[in-house]
Scaffold this active site. Structure first.
Site, PDB file in Angstrom:
ATOM      1  N   ASP A  53       0.946  -1.319   0.204  1.00  0.00           N
ATOM      2  CA  ASP A  53       0.016   0.142  -0.011  1.00  0.00           C
ATOM      3  C   ASP A  53       0.922   1.204  -0.082  1.00  0.00           C
ATOM      4  OD1 ASP A  53      -1.740   2.096   0.586  1.00  0.00           O
ATOM      5  OD2 ASP A  53      -2.242   1.429   2.570  1.00  0.00           O
ATOM      6  N   GLU A 131      31.996   6.954   2.373  1.00  0.00           N
ATOM      7  CA  GLU A 131      32.942   6.777   3.929  1.00  0.00           C
ATOM      8  C   GLU A 131      31.747   7.318   4.840  1.00  0.00           C
ATOM      9  OE1 GLU A 131      36.095   9.352   3.617  1.00  0.00           O
ATOM     10  OE2 GLU A 131      37.011   8.717   1.650  1.00  0.00           O
ATOM     11  N   GLU A 133      30.468   7.885   8.506  1.00  0.00           N
ATOM     12  CA  GLU A 133      31.052   7.875  10.021  1.00  0.00           C
ATOM     13  C   GLU A 133      29.370   7.896  10.601  1.00  0.00           C
ATOM     14  OE1 GLU A 133      34.625  11.065   9.177  1.00  0.00           O
ATOM     15  OE2 GLU A 133      32.682  11.738   9.796  1.00  0.00           O
ATOM     16  N   GLU A 188      36.843   7.315  14.925  1.00  0.00           N
ATOM     17  CA  GLU A 188      37.059   8.546  14.297  1.00  0.00           C
ATOM     18  C   GLU A 188      37.558   9.677  15.343  1.00  0.00           C
ATOM     19  OE1 GLU A 188      37.072  11.173  12.109  1.00  0.00           O
ATOM     20  OE2 GLU A 188      37.350   9.628  10.320  1.00  0.00           O
ATOM     21  N   GLU A 195      34.213   4.985  11.914  1.00  0.00           N
ATOM     22  CA  GLU A 195      34.142   4.887  10.417  1.00  0.00           C
ATOM     23  C   GLU A 195      34.532   3.720   9.941  1.00  0.00           C
ATOM     24  OE1 GLU A 195      35.871   8.233   8.331  1.00  0.00           O
ATOM     25  OE2 GLU A 195      36.430   6.907   6.492  1.00  0.00           O
ATOM     26  N   HIS A 244      31.284  11.412   3.209  1.00  0.00           N
ATOM     27  CA  HIS A 244      32.101  11.465   2.054  1.00  0.00           C
ATOM     28  C   HIS A 244      32.031  10.546   0.768  1.00  0.00           C
ATOM     29  CE1 HIS A 244      35.004  13.525   5.200  1.00  0.00           C
ATOM     30  NE2 HIS A 244      33.869  13.999   5.372  1.00  0.00           N
ATOM     31  N   ARG A 315      41.597  19.428   3.584  1.00  0.00           N
ATOM     32  CA  ARG A 315      40.205  18.847   3.920  1.00  0.00           C
ATOM     33  C   ARG A 315      39.071  19.974   4.492  1.00  0.00           C
ATOM     34  NH1 ARG A 315      43.180  14.259   4.360  1.00  0.00           N
ATOM     35  NH2 ARG A 315      42.051  12.429   4.704  1.00  0.00           N
ATOM     36  N   GLU A 332      36.452  13.338  -4.288  1.00  0.00           N
ATOM     37  CA  GLU A 332      35.755  13.280  -3.184  1.00  0.00           C
ATOM     38  C   GLU A 332      34.805  14.525  -2.813  1.00  0.00           C
ATOM     39  OE1 GLU A 332      38.342  12.609   0.245  1.00  0.00           O
ATOM     40  OE2 GLU A 332      36.677  12.932   1.636  1.00  0.00           O
ATOM     41  N   ARG A 334      32.868  16.298  -0.067  1.00  0.00           N
ATOM     42  CA  ARG A 334      32.765  16.302   1.422  1.00  0.00           C
ATOM     43  C   ARG A 334      31.521  16.493   2.134  1.00  0.00           C
ATOM     44  NH1 ARG A 334      37.513  14.863   3.657  1.00  0.00           N
ATOM     45  NH2 ARG A 334      37.126  16.179   5.532  1.00  0.00           N
TER      46      ARG A 334
HETATM   47  N1  GLU Z   1      33.879  14.027  10.450  1.00  0.00           N
HETATM   48  C1  GLU Z   1      34.330  15.105   9.407  1.00  0.00           C
HETATM   49  C2  GLU Z   1      33.170  15.338   8.571  1.00  0.00           C
HETATM   50  O1  GLU Z   1      32.011  15.627   9.171  1.00  0.00           O
HETATM   51  C3  GLU Z   1      35.063  14.260   8.329  1.00  0.00           C
HETATM   52  C4  GLU Z   1      36.510  13.670   9.082  1.00  0.00           C
HETATM   53  C5  GLU Z   1      37.106  12.876   7.811  1.00  0.00           C
HETATM   54  O2  GLU Z   1      37.998  13.600   7.438  1.00  0.00           O
HETATM   55  O3  GLU Z   1      37.145  11.883   7.960  1.00  0.00           O
HETATM   56  O4  GLU Z   1      33.057  15.370   7.437  1.00  0.00           O
HETATM   57 MG    MG Z   2      36.272  10.200   8.343  1.00  0.00          MG
END
Ligand code: GLU
Ligand code: MG
Length: 443
Positions: A53, A131, A133, A188, A195, A244, A315, A332, A334
């Site tokens: 449904d 990836e 977390e 992490e 992770e 990511h 990063r 990547e 993020r």
């Molecule tokens: N925890 C971080 C985020 O919120 C990333 C950390 C990492 O580079 O793995 O994206």
């Molecule tokens: Mg990470």
């Protein structure tokens, strides 16, 4: 050729003593749903005769047109290792179809398949390696989740500091039994944060894998007396959880982002894809970061991006180019967090990248320095835009992005936007503890 035929599945159900089969699908807000059938119904299931449904599923259909059918993807057949091993339970991931047999436009898996088809028509396979977390929290005496963790570990720490070690081990082993290739797992940055990374796959399989991964993590945490959450920012003042996504396009079995002779060994196609992502990153933010809480993660200082920029390493940037080249070349992204619906996110990211390719877009210059440390003026001078600061701003950015709306199609985008606006309205009318602490006495 698929991995399994109908006959294979009938044989497996018989030989493996499978008593229940869970027919799974995902709603537009990323919740995994299922209906369990007994082994006696497997033939009907394989003949696409299991009904449900649709009007009871968030964002699906109206009550007057509620009958929908589940079409299992045979290659997703897997035994759930955490269920009893006598009278086993298997699952099949399904697509939702209308009574006339056409794919239902509000099924996120169908949405992704439509965009994948566009890429395939251009000769590309879209691969994604996520990836995820997550936090493992303690439960209280009534079994309810808390945000407490007895774990004092940090990035890459190990036991006895890392109290989640054995749960993580069980998650990895169970997923391997289900055919995952686990590449890495670690503690992490934040206390209680973990992770686990698994091998990339084509986007459809990768999205299926994310849904399976989340189910496994939550189930096995619960078995260990813990609560697993993919909420993006459960604890203020510490790292949030991201998802990511490493992305690449393959053509004729070769990574089309790699060019050994080009600047950075990235092909012009890779730069166009990056430019497409950057052009639509605000427009798909309500998908990659779907919760009110998602925007508490997208703040400076915690390795989560806040600004639309790319970098070959940094990063703090939204898009990073990890070091591997050759077949491992990838981009990547993020910004996504693990509360997102991976089918819709992959559909939007792929559509954004293809838009960059179709229009031959060029990305802005790379930003090598720490963007968190730049002043607003310095960012403005470099043309670095911010991500939306709230779910409301993200919804409006999505409403203005025709590439994202087209990727989802009119049904799914309208349902999604309506649902998210309701969520925002609900939040907006709350009075939080922070407001009481800040204003009750002062004013
Ligand atoms: N925890 C971080 C985020 O919120 C990333 C950390 C990492 O580079 O793995 O994206
Ligand atoms: Mg990470």
């Amino acid at each position: 050729m698929g991995k399994y035929t109908k006959e294979d599945i009938l044989r497996l159900v018989e030989d493996e003593d499978i008593q229940f089969i869970r027919m799974q699908f995902t709603d537009i807000f990323g919740q995994l749903k299922n209906v369990a059938i007994t082994a006696s119904q497997i033939q009907r299931a394989l003949d696409n005769e299991i009904m449900m449904d649709g009007s009871s599923i968030e964002g699906f259909v109206r009550i007057e047109e509620s009958d929908q059918y589940l079409y299992p993807d045979l290659d997703t057949f897997a035994i759930l290792p955490w269920r009893p091993q006598y009278g086993k339970v298997a699952r099949l991931i399904c697509e939702v179809h209308n009574p006339d047999g056409t794919p239902f436009a509000g099924d996120p898996r169908n949405v992704l398949k439509r965009v994948i088809k566009r890429a395939e028509d251009m000769g590309y396979t879209f691969n994604a390696g996520p990836e995820l977390e997550f936090f493992l929290f303690q439960t209280d005496e009534d079994g309810r989740p808390t945000t407490r963790t007895s774990d004092e570990a940090g990035y890459f720490d190990l036991g006895p500091l890392d109290h989640g070690e054995s749960t993580r081990r069980e998650i990895c082993l169970s997923l391997e039994e289900m055919g995952f290739e686990i590449e890495a797992s670690h503690h992490e940055v934040a206390a209680g944060q973990h992770e686990i990374d698994f091998k990339y796959a084509d986007a459809l399989r990768a999205a299926d894998n994310i849904m399976t991964f989340k189910l496994a993590v939550k189930t096995l945490a619960q078995k260990n007396g813990l609560h697993a959450t993919f909420m993006p920012k459960p604890v203020p003042g510490t790292a949030g959880s991201g998802m990511h996504i490493n992305m690449s396009l393959f053509k004729d079995g070769k990574n089309a982002f790699f060019d050994p002779d080009a600047p950075g060994q990235l092909s012009p196609l890779a730069y166009q894809f990056i430019a497409g992502l950057l052009a639509h990153v605000q427009g798909f933010c309500a998908l990659t970061n779907p919760l009110v809480n998602s925007y508490k993660r997208l703040v400076p200082g915690y390795e989560a991006p806040c600004y639309a920029a790319w970098s070959s390493s940094n990063r703090s940037a939204l898009i990073r180019i990890p070091a591997p080249r050759g077949q491992g070349t990838r981009v990547e992204l993020r910004s996504p967090d693990p509360s997102c619906n991976p089918y819709l996110v992959f559909a939007a990211c792929l559509a954004a990248g293809l838009d960059g390719i179709e229009h031959g877009l060029t990305p802005p210059p790379e930003i090598a320095e720490n963007i968190y440390a730049m002043t607003p003026d310095a960012r403005a001078a470099r043309g670095i835009q911010s991500l939306p600061g709230t779910l409301e701003a993200a919804i409006h950015a999505m409403e203005a992005d025709s590439v994202v709306l087209d990727a989802l199609g009119p049904h799914t985008s309208a349902q999604y936007i309506n649902g998210k606006l309701r969520e925002w309205e609900e939040y907006r009318t709350q009075v939080s503890q922070w407001e009481l602490d800040k204003y009750l006495v002062t004013y």
